[in-house]
Scaffold this motif. Structure first.
Motif, mmCIF file in Angstrom:
data_model
loop_
_atom_site.group_PDB
_atom_site.id
_atom_site.type_symbol
_atom_site.label_atom_id
_atom_site.label_comp_id
_atom_site.label_asym_id
_atom_site.label_seq_id
_atom_site.Cartn_x
_atom_site.Cartn_y
_atom_site.Cartn_z
ATOM 1 N N PRO A 1 0.841 -1.202 0.000
ATOM 2 C CA PRO A 1 0.000 0.000 0.000
ATOM 3 C C PRO A 1 0.879 1.257 0.000
ATOM 4 O O PRO A 1 1.944 1.302 0.612
ATOM 5 C CB PRO A 1 -0.792 -0.118 1.296
ATOM 6 C CG PRO A 1 0.048 -0.976 2.177
ATOM 7 C CD PRO A 1 0.800 -1.908 1.263
ATOM 8 N N LEU A 2 0.426 2.261 -0.709
ATOM 9 C CA LEU A 2 1.131 3.541 -0.733
ATOM 10 C C LEU A 2 0.839 4.294 0.560
ATOM 11 O O LEU A 2 -0.244 4.146 1.143
ATOM 12 C CB LEU A 2 0.670 4.373 -1.924
ATOM 13 C CG LEU A 2 1.025 3.820 -3.297
ATOM 14 C CD1 LEU A 2 0.386 4.680 -4.381
ATOM 15 C CD2 LEU A 2 2.529 3.803 -3.463
ATOM 16 N N PRO A 3 1.796 5.095 1.018
ATOM 17 C CA PRO A 3 1.510 5.876 2.228
ATOM 18 C C PRO A 3 0.405 6.894 1.945
ATOM 19 O O PRO A 3 0.282 7.402 0.834
ATOM 20 C CB PRO A 3 2.845 6.570 2.535
ATOM 21 C CG PRO A 3 3.683 6.421 1.324
ATOM 22 C CD PRO A 3 3.130 5.306 0.519
ATOM 23 N N SER A 4 -0.362 7.158 2.972
ATOM 24 C CA SER A 4 -1.476 8.097 2.805
ATOM 25 C C SER A 4 -0.945 9.508 2.574
ATOM 26 O O SER A 4 0.216 9.818 2.831
ATOM 27 C CB SER A 4 -2.364 8.075 4.046
ATOM 28 O OG SER A 4 -1.658 8.616 5.146
ATOM 29 N N LYS A 5 -1.811 10.354 2.092
ATOM 30 C CA LYS A 5 -1.438 11.735 1.819
ATOM 31 C C LYS A 5 -1.054 12.442 3.126
ATOM 32 O O LYS A 5 -0.104 13.230 3.164
ATOM 33 C CB LYS A 5 -2.606 12.454 1.145
ATOM 34 C CG LYS A 5 -2.282 13.835 0.639
ATOM 35 C CD LYS A 5 -3.469 14.388 -0.135
ATOM 36 C CE LYS A 5 -3.140 15.745 -0.695
ATOM 37 N NZ LYS A 5 -4.286 16.306 -1.430
ATOM 38 N N THR A 6 -1.737 12.128 4.188
ATOM 39 C CA THR A 6 -1.423 12.713 5.489
ATOM 40 C C THR A 6 -0.034 12.291 5.960
ATOM 41 O O THR A 6 0.740 13.106 6.448
ATOM 42 C CB THR A 6 -2.478 12.283 6.531
ATOM 43 O OG1 THR A 6 -3.766 12.660 6.064
ATOM 44 C CG2 THR A 6 -2.209 12.920 7.875
ATOM 45 N N ARG A 7 0.292 11.010 5.778
ATOM 46 C CA ARG A 7 1.596 10.491 6.169
ATOM 47 C C ARG A 7 2.710 11.195 5.377
ATOM 48 O O ARG A 7 3.729 11.578 5.921
ATOM 49 C CB ARG A 7 1.647 8.981 5.956
ATOM 50 C CG ARG A 7 3.005 8.335 6.058
ATOM 51 C CD ARG A 7 3.580 8.362 7.439
ATOM 52 N NE ARG A 7 2.736 7.604 8.319
ATOM 53 C CZ ARG A 7 2.779 7.679 9.631
ATOM 54 N NH1 ARG A 7 3.638 8.462 10.221
ATOM 55 N NH2 ARG A 7 1.969 6.973 10.387
ATOM 56 N N ARG A 8 2.484 11.359 4.069
ATOM 57 C CA ARG A 8 3.486 12.042 3.231
ATOM 58 C C ARG A 8 3.667 13.483 3.660
ATOM 59 O O ARG A 8 4.783 14.007 3.696
ATOM 60 C CB ARG A 8 3.089 11.959 1.762
ATOM 61 C CG ARG A 8 3.243 10.573 1.168
ATOM 62 C CD ARG A 8 3.086 10.612 -0.335
ATOM 63 N NE ARG A 8 1.934 11.399 -0.736
ATOM 64 C CZ ARG A 8 0.898 10.936 -1.434
ATOM 65 N NH1 ARG A 8 0.871 9.700 -1.831
ATOM 66 N NH2 ARG A 8 -0.110 11.723 -1.745
#
Length: 179
Positions: A7-14
């Motif tokens: 899974p790609l990291p969430s936008k919040t995580r980035r």
């Protein structure tokens, strides 16, 4: 799992990661040029930090820190963060002071050998003979009795030798490899 299933990291995580890198960028921008030179920086990052010295407006510095954070994420982030932590270690100066006091507490130069060996393990590029001579001079400068009962010349000599030994340790710390 394959790389396609990760899974790609969430936008919040980035965004949080970029905010952390921006804070690191601000820290690096606040360092002196000599301290920045000790860090493992890419050429583009060095150029950005050089440009940052000219920027005075707070909003412009914040935006430039975003750019520096992006450059940090493109490079070897782990080694840079490790080197930055080592460089800004608040206990570093305290450790050097403790070593000086421990050397001063030794009854003789031979008793200081284990401590000198520990210093040499910490700074392998140090000159063993110079370190031994400075430790010997520091121990010999110590007055025989109580420091309060020593005359002004003895106190001045002790202060001078302590300062020389401390300067030697500071120079070793300043030139030590960070990564």
């Amino acid at each position: 799992m394959t790389e396609y299933n990760d899974p790609l990291p969430s936008k919040t995580r980035r965004k949080l990661e970029m905010q952390d890198l921006q804070d690191v960028g601000l820290k690096i921008m606040d360092l002196k040029a000599g301290q920045q030179a000790r860090l493992p920086l890419s050429d583009a990052l060095r150029a950005a930090l050089e440009e940052a010295r000219r920027i005075n407006h707070p909003d412009a510095r914040r935006r430039h820190a975003l750019y520096v954070g992006r450059l940090i994420s493109d490079g070897d982030t782990d080694s840079l963060l490790t080197a930055l932590d080592t460089l800004t270690d608040p206990v570093r100066q305290q450790r050097l002071q403790q070593w000086t006091e421990q050397i001063l507490a030794c009854p003789g130069p031979r008793d200081a050998e284990p401590l000198l060996q520990r210093i040499l393990e910490f700074y392998p590029e140090a000159d063993r003979q110079t370190l031994r001579n400075q430790a010997r001079n520091l121990i010999k400068a110590r007055p025989e009795g109580d420091l309060a009962e020593a005359n002004a010349d003895q106190r001045a000599r002790l202060k001078r030798e302590r300062k020389r030994f401390q300067s030697l340790l500071n120079e070793l710390e300043k030139n030590a490899a960070l990564y």
